[in-house]
Design a protein around this motif. Sequence first.
Motif, PDB file in Angstrom:
ATOM      1  N   LYS A  35       0.832  -1.216   0.000  1.00  0.00           N
ATOM      2  CA  LYS A  35       0.000   0.000   0.000  1.00  0.00           C
ATOM      3  C   LYS A  35       0.862   1.259   0.000  1.00  0.00           C
ATOM      4  O   LYS A  35       0.511   2.258  -0.638  1.00  0.00           O
ATOM      5  N   LYS A  91      -6.296   0.376  -9.111  1.00  0.00           N
ATOM      6  CA  LYS A  91      -5.562   0.372  -7.848  1.00  0.00           C
ATOM      7  C   LYS A  91      -5.523  -1.019  -7.226  1.00  0.00           C
ATOM      8  O   LYS A  91      -4.484  -1.452  -6.721  1.00  0.00           O
ATOM      9  N   SER A  92      -6.643  -1.723  -7.268  1.00  0.00           N
ATOM     10  CA  SER A  92      -6.680  -3.062  -6.671  1.00  0.00           C
ATOM     11  C   SER A  92      -5.793  -4.038  -7.441  1.00  0.00           C
ATOM     12  O   SER A  92      -5.102  -4.873  -6.841  1.00  0.00           O
ATOM     13  N   HIS A 141      -2.504  -6.097  -6.098  1.00  0.00           N
ATOM     14  CA  HIS A 141      -2.329  -7.543  -6.215  1.00  0.00           C
ATOM     15  C   HIS A 141      -1.012  -7.878  -6.924  1.00  0.00           C
ATOM     16  O   HIS A 141      -0.351  -8.865  -6.575  1.00  0.00           O
ATOM     17  N   SER A 189      -9.191 -10.434  -1.716  1.00  0.00           N
ATOM     18  CA  SER A 189      -9.743  -9.083  -1.638  1.00  0.00           C
ATOM     19  C   SER A 189      -9.023  -8.300  -0.555  1.00  0.00           C
ATOM     20  O   SER A 189      -8.743  -8.817   0.521  1.00  0.00           O
ATOM     21  N   ASP A 194      -8.952  -4.258   1.198  1.00  0.00           N
ATOM     22  CA  ASP A 194      -9.630  -2.964   1.270  1.00  0.00           C
ATOM     23  C   ASP A 194      -8.725  -1.882   0.698  1.00  0.00           C
ATOM     24  O   ASP A 194      -7.620  -1.635   1.188  1.00  0.00           O
ATOM     25  N   VAL A 195      -9.205  -1.259  -0.376  1.00  0.00           N
ATOM     26  CA  VAL A 195      -8.477  -0.145  -0.980  1.00  0.00           C
ATOM     27  C   VAL A 195      -9.456   0.965  -1.314  1.00  0.00           C
ATOM     28  O   VAL A 195     -10.635   0.725  -1.553  1.00  0.00           O
ATOM     29  N   GLU A 205     -10.523   2.595  -3.878  1.00  0.00           N
ATOM     30  CA  GLU A 205     -10.455   2.416  -5.327  1.00  0.00           C
ATOM     31  C   GLU A 205     -10.913   3.670  -6.058  1.00  0.00           C
ATOM     32  O   GLU A 205     -11.957   4.246  -5.764  1.00  0.00           O
TER      33      GLU A 205
END
Length: 370
Positions: free
Chosen positions: A170, A280-281, A285, A298, A300-301, A303
């Motif tokens: 992140k 972003k996700s 990843h 999954s 939490d971002v 997005e």
Amino acid sequence: MALWMETGSEPTTQSEKDDLDAIAALKHSVALELKENGNQYVKKGKKHYSDAIDCYTRAINQKVLSDSEQLILFSNRAHVNLLLGNYRRALMDAEEAIKLCPTNVKALYRAAKASLSLNLLAEAKSFCEKGLEHDPNNKELKKFAEQIDLQRLEHEQREAQVSRAVAEAKDLVSAIEDRGLKIGKAMFRELTGLRKPALDKNNILHWPVLLLYAEVMSSDFIEDFCETDMFSAHLDTISFSLSNMFSDSCPPLPWDKENNYTRESIELYYEAGSGVCLSKSKLLHYLLEGTAASHLESIDVDEKDATEVFHHGISTGKDSKWVKVNEKRTLHDILKEANFIIPEIPVFYVVSKRSSFYKEFKTGKWAPPP
């Protein structure tokens, strides 16, 4: 006869009472026989475990045995379910046995074992502690308690590694966003592998950079290209890490028969105007690949609509497909160009002004292999 009495009705004659007692005795005898048959099936081995479970289940369903006898049936069925790997059913059976006798150490042990197999570490620890309260010298429970503690420690360490990997990824995403950089899908994953950028303690990005010799599609890497470094600094010193690649005093590269690729003759280019930015996700990843958190589906971002398409095509002039890199600029200066989508890691094409290939490349007649 009492056999035909309606459910819920009470016997009124001695004959009816005698009939009911006889039926109850028969059911009790059947239940005990089923219990013993189940035990015999367990002794016969794995091929007969399902038969054992069937016998224990039918005995339980007779509903005529005492709590102490029912306890043994549930505990035995839990044992067989453990042997078969039916851990959820084993836990349910063990818990039923514990309800009937909270101090039964064997049932507590089996509940702990099933819980551990289901990765319910807190529950496993609780069952084990309760068992040791009633039998402090139980060697099996002591050994199992140590195993649970070890597994809990390993689990906590894995969770810590996952949390650290997510936090670092992140931070990288934030650094990339703050710089206005665009990350796209990898073009040469077979060459780049899982190489990724790194963020140092001073919040400076360090990139692995792929150099591709477009003429022959051979490649080299600059493993640590600091974003504040100028290209000239790396090209001037690259000989120390790439076998004197551009030194005039060393033999030419094996495929460079005419010795065209010298320090003075090479130019670097990047491909502009093509690619799709990762959301972003998806970027997160990608950065988590190969880490302890790579299994997370999954995360939490916050997005944003980060998907932007640049249509692939060859043009001329200001929007030329191939953009020459000014060696006096830093890596950061180049990466933040509006038409540069980084294919996971920066890729630059090396060409020689002295090569016959140079004109073909410059006029846009050459394209990387798909």
